[in-house]
Design a protein around this motif. Structure first.
Motif, mmCIF file in Angstrom:
data_model
loop_
_atom_site.group_PDB
_atom_site.id
_atom_site.type_symbol
_atom_site.label_atom_id
_atom_site.label_comp_id
_atom_site.label_asym_id
_atom_site.label_seq_id
_atom_site.Cartn_x
_atom_site.Cartn_y
_atom_site.Cartn_z
ATOM 1 N N ILE A 1 0.834 -1.208 0.000
ATOM 2 C CA ILE A 1 0.000 0.000 0.000
ATOM 3 C C ILE A 1 0.866 1.254 0.000
ATOM 4 O O ILE A 1 0.609 2.210 -0.732
ATOM 5 C CB ILE A 1 -0.936 -0.002 1.224
ATOM 6 N N TYR B 1 -7.615 -7.113 8.737
ATOM 7 C CA TYR B 1 -8.562 -6.246 8.024
ATOM 8 C C TYR B 1 -8.095 -4.790 7.960
ATOM 9 O O TYR B 1 -8.551 -4.021 7.104
ATOM 10 C CB TYR B 1 -9.942 -6.305 8.686
ATOM 11 N N SER C 1 -5.669 -3.459 6.720
ATOM 12 C CA SER C 1 -5.138 -3.070 5.406
ATOM 13 C C SER C 1 -6.243 -2.471 4.538
ATOM 14 O O SER C 1 -5.996 -1.593 3.717
ATOM 15 C CB SER C 1 -4.496 -4.260 4.701
ATOM 16 N N ASN C 2 -7.488 -2.975 4.711
ATOM 17 C CA ASN C 2 -8.619 -2.437 3.949
ATOM 18 C C ASN C 2 -8.931 -0.997 4.343
ATOM 19 O O ASN C 2 -9.605 -0.275 3.600
ATOM 20 C CB ASN C 2 -9.858 -3.306 4.139
ATOM 21 N N LEU C 3 -8.472 -0.605 5.524
ATOM 22 C CA LEU C 3 -8.664 0.768 5.997
ATOM 23 C C LEU C 3 -7.420 1.610 5.735
ATOM 24 O O LEU C 3 -7.333 2.740 6.211
ATOM 25 C CB LEU C 3 -8.974 0.752 7.502
ATOM 26 N N ARG C 4 -6.477 1.035 5.021
ATOM 27 C CA ARG C 4 -5.205 1.689 4.687
ATOM 28 C C ARG C 4 -4.481 2.160 5.950
ATOM 29 O O ARG C 4 -3.751 3.135 5.950
ATOM 30 C CB ARG C 4 -5.423 2.841 3.696
ATOM 31 N N SER D 1 -9.013 2.625 11.997
ATOM 32 C CA SER D 1 -8.410 1.412 12.578
ATOM 33 C C SER D 1 -8.809 1.263 14.033
ATOM 34 O O SER D 1 -9.152 0.167 14.495
ATOM 35 C CB SER D 1 -6.883 1.467 12.456
ATOM 36 N N TYR E 1 -12.436 0.178 14.218
ATOM 37 C CA TYR E 1 -12.567 -1.237 13.853
ATOM 38 C C TYR E 1 -12.144 -2.140 15.001
ATOM 39 O O TYR E 1 -12.820 -3.120 15.329
ATOM 40 C CB TYR E 1 -11.722 -1.541 12.615
#
Length: 404
Positions: A156, A177, A179-182, A188, A191
């Motif tokens: 990323i 997960y 990584s999906n939120l960069r 983060s 989550y």
């Protein structure tokens, strides 16, 4: 999606065998992704995607299949339409009542290869031992290691240094997960808070019919604040009494066990290295992901020494070591690690900032006379190895392929 070769290398020898492959671990630690990786390997080996049957039992569409009878009827119908071996993937199987009988029946009735996941250690106790004894192999899936985080983070943000990634790792941890939120800080954190609530409510409260949720949360808060610190149920009982809650140590132990079974905490026993016996008091606990600790309770950077110890402990588990805390006279070695007859000793410190600290951290090994590797791990960049004891920067240690 990274390949998670650490786990695939362990699972691969059992692919296609009659043994049931059981993947367990903390909720959202990547078990479903491991099923995808296994499917990818099977397809690459020539298996048709028409031979796969995949069900996630936390999906409401599959709620009607959450009894053994309903699931058996559905799988029998789908398998009958498959030519050749069927590959069965069942995610969060613990949601199915009587799943043990059902899965054992598939193993007997059909030409199939079975993979199941679950977020509770009870998955491998009780009836399972009766129905599937000797017929399954378990793999515990942990959140990302530092090495795995680097691999994904740099896809990323390619130019980020490993030192900067480690600084990020200290606060956000390794839940896949993110990584999906960069890896953005606020999303983060949100989550991880939601994940924590999900683990507590679904995997601890619901599965154990816990009524006093406030008490549970107080116990979790105590353990989380004291990761890597030796204490007993009596210690927690005294703490709760100071907060006007009178609770028997036995009740506390039951609640703590429920947290362990949900893979939120890992208990580490203490070992008397001179008497060669396991001590039954003042055990230590570590949290499965230190990012959850920061998001819910905060204090990772304030308790940096404990967090570094937590990170090292989880890496030892990932690599298959059996870990205890070593007691020798009045001193304690953070980790005594054993695997396949080999030992490893590890002492973790924040910084070796004074001669007194250096003497304390290296001095714990004075009474250990064997020739197994002994490490002192810290954030220091300068190599301070001495007297056959290896000093390593924690980033180098976590990324080293071999600690021998």
């Amino acid at each position: 999606m990274i390949k998670r070769e650490l786990y695939m290398s362990r699972i691969r020898p059992f692919i296609g065998s009659e043994l049931i492959k059981v993947l367990t671990g903390l909720r959202r630690s990547g078990k479903s992704v491991m099923l995808d990786l296994i499917r990818e390997e099977l397809i690459a080996s020539g298996i048709s995607d028409k031979q796969f049957i995949s069900l996630n039992f936390e999906n409401m569409r599959n709620a009607r299949l959450c009894t053994a009878e309903a699931l058996r009827d559905e799988i029998q119908k789908q398998v009958s339409a498959i030519t050749g071996k069927a590959y069965l993937f069942f995610d969060e199987i613990q949601e199915v009542d009587g799943w043990e009988k059902c899965v054992n029946s598939f193993r007997v009735e059909f030409d199939c290869d079975i993979y199941i996941t679950g977020s509770n250690a009870k998955l491998l106790s009780g009836e399972l031992a009766t129905y599937l004894a000797g017929r399954y192999v378990e793999f515990i899936i942990y959140p990302f290691s530092f090495g795995e985080l680097i691999e994904l983070y740099q896809t990323i943000f390619p130019k980020t240094s490993r030192n900067d990634i480690f600084s990020k790792y200290l606060t956000i941890g390794g839940m896949p997960y993110l990584s999906n939120l960069r890896y953005a800080d606020q999303p983060s954190q949100q989550y991880l808070q939601d994940l924590y609530n999900s683990v507590v409510l679904k995997d601890i409260v619901k599965r154990n019919n816990i009524r006093d949720v406030d008490l549970l949360e107080r116990i979790i808060a105590y353990i989380t604040a004291n990761v890597g610190t030796a204490f007993s149920a009596t210690s927690i009982s005294k703490y709760l009494k100071s907060e006007s809650r009178t609770v028997a140590p036995e009740t506390i132990l039951n609640y703590v066990k429920a947290c362990e079974e949900a893979f939120l905490f890992y208990r580490v026993k203490r070992q008397d290295l001179q008497g060669k016996r396991i001590l039954t008091i003042n055990e230590k606990y570590f949290i499965a992901d230190h990012g959850i600790r920061e998001a819910v309770f905060g204090g990772n950077m304030k308790d940096i020494n404990l967090i570094l110890e937590n990170i090292v402990f989880m890496e030892l588990l990932r690599r298959g070591y059996k870990v205890t805390v070593g007691k020798t006279a009045a001193k304690e070695i953070d980790f005594v690690c054993e695997k396949q007859g080999q030992k490893l000793y590890v002492q973790v410190s924040y910084l070796l900032a004074s001669e007194e600290t250096i003497e304390r951290e290296f001095g714990v090994y004075n009474s250990i006379r064997d020739n197994f590797p002994k490490y002192v791990i810290s954030l220091d960049e300068l190599d301070m190895s001495r007297n056959g004891i290896k000093h390593r920067n924690i980033r180098d240690f976590l990324l080293s392929p071999d600690w021998g």
